[in-house]
Write a protein that holds these residues in place. Structure first.
Motif, mmCIF file in Angstrom:
data_model
loop_
_atom_site.group_PDB
_atom_site.id
_atom_site.type_symbol
_atom_site.label_atom_id
_atom_site.label_comp_id
_atom_site.label_asym_id
_atom_site.label_seq_id
_atom_site.Cartn_x
_atom_site.Cartn_y
_atom_site.Cartn_z
ATOM 1 N N ASP A 96 0.984 -0.850 -0.135
ATOM 2 C CA ASP A 96 0.126 -0.436 0.291
ATOM 3 C C ASP A 96 1.185 1.374 -0.203
ATOM 4 O O ASP A 96 0.413 2.205 -0.195
ATOM 5 N N TYR A 97 2.468 1.360 0.909
ATOM 6 C CA TYR A 97 2.437 2.304 1.349
ATOM 7 C C TYR A 97 2.975 3.040 -0.340
ATOM 8 O O TYR A 97 4.098 3.624 -0.962
ATOM 9 N N GLY A 98 3.982 1.624 -0.783
ATOM 10 C CA GLY A 98 4.733 2.077 -2.321
ATOM 11 C C GLY A 98 3.762 2.805 -3.518
ATOM 12 O O GLY A 98 4.516 3.060 -4.352
ATOM 13 N N PHE A 99 3.321 1.961 -3.495
ATOM 14 C CA PHE A 99 1.489 2.537 -3.772
ATOM 15 C C PHE A 99 1.329 4.186 -4.219
ATOM 16 O O PHE A 99 1.313 4.862 -5.586
ATOM 17 N N LEU A 100 1.061 4.302 -2.701
ATOM 18 C CA LEU A 100 0.604 5.428 -2.457
ATOM 19 C C LEU A 100 1.705 6.330 -2.582
ATOM 20 O O LEU A 100 2.127 7.837 -3.296
ATOM 21 N N LYS A 101 3.105 5.731 -3.054
ATOM 22 C CA LYS A 101 4.356 6.486 -3.221
ATOM 23 C C LYS A 101 4.469 7.008 -4.146
ATOM 24 O O LYS A 101 4.756 8.463 -4.238
ATOM 25 N N GLN A 102 4.341 6.058 -5.165
ATOM 26 C CA GLN A 102 4.767 6.542 -6.340
ATOM 27 C C GLN A 102 4.021 7.380 -7.266
ATOM 28 O O GLN A 102 3.739 7.656 -7.366
ATOM 29 N N GLU A 103 2.751 7.552 -6.797
ATOM 30 C CA GLU A 103 1.415 7.965 -7.011
ATOM 31 C C GLU A 103 1.663 9.435 -6.729
ATOM 32 O O GLU A 103 1.402 10.390 -7.212
#
Length: 126
Positions: A96-103
């Motif tokens: 979840d963190y990786g996706f938010l960070k990338q967005e």
């Protein structure tokens, strides 16, 4: 072990498992401050790409659910407010963190949070 008093619980659904190619299609947030539920947030997001049928089968989210939904760009500033002075908590937080960070990175914003993974926590407690 004492838990921090300010936590932001996050759950996301995506179009797949690649943070570089796939996008978030749903986000849910519970913000806890001083051990009290302060606010909640949930929305579908338009990923601006086709929704794979296997994701619909897995999540129950259909392309119709995403029509007219905001884009990540539309909600990014509001989302950032939920994470101010809190610890990011998720089941499999790395995902979840990786996706938010990338967005956020796609729009030139830094997203750096302390994290608490409930998968790791449950293993530790078990």
């Amino acid at each position: 072990m004492d838990l921090p008093k300010n936590l932001t619980f996050v759950d996301i659904e995506t179009t797949g498992g690649s943070i570089t190619f796939d996008r978030i299609i749903e986000i849910g947030i519970l913000q806890v401050r001083d051990n009290k539920l302060e606010r909640t947030y949930q929305t579908f997001l338009n990923p601006d790409r086709a929704l794979p049928p296997e994701i619909t089968n897995l999540t129950g989210i259909s392309a119709a659910d995403l029509e007219g939904a905001p884009s990540f760009f539309d909600i990014k500033d509001e989302l950032m407010d939920y994470f101010e002075d809190t610890v990011f908590v998720a089941h499999n937080a790395r995902f979840d963190y990786g996706f938010l960070k990338q967005e956020f990175l796609r729009f030139g914003q830094r997203f750096t949070q302390k994290q608490l993974c409930t998968v790791k926590l449950s293993r530790l407690l078990y």
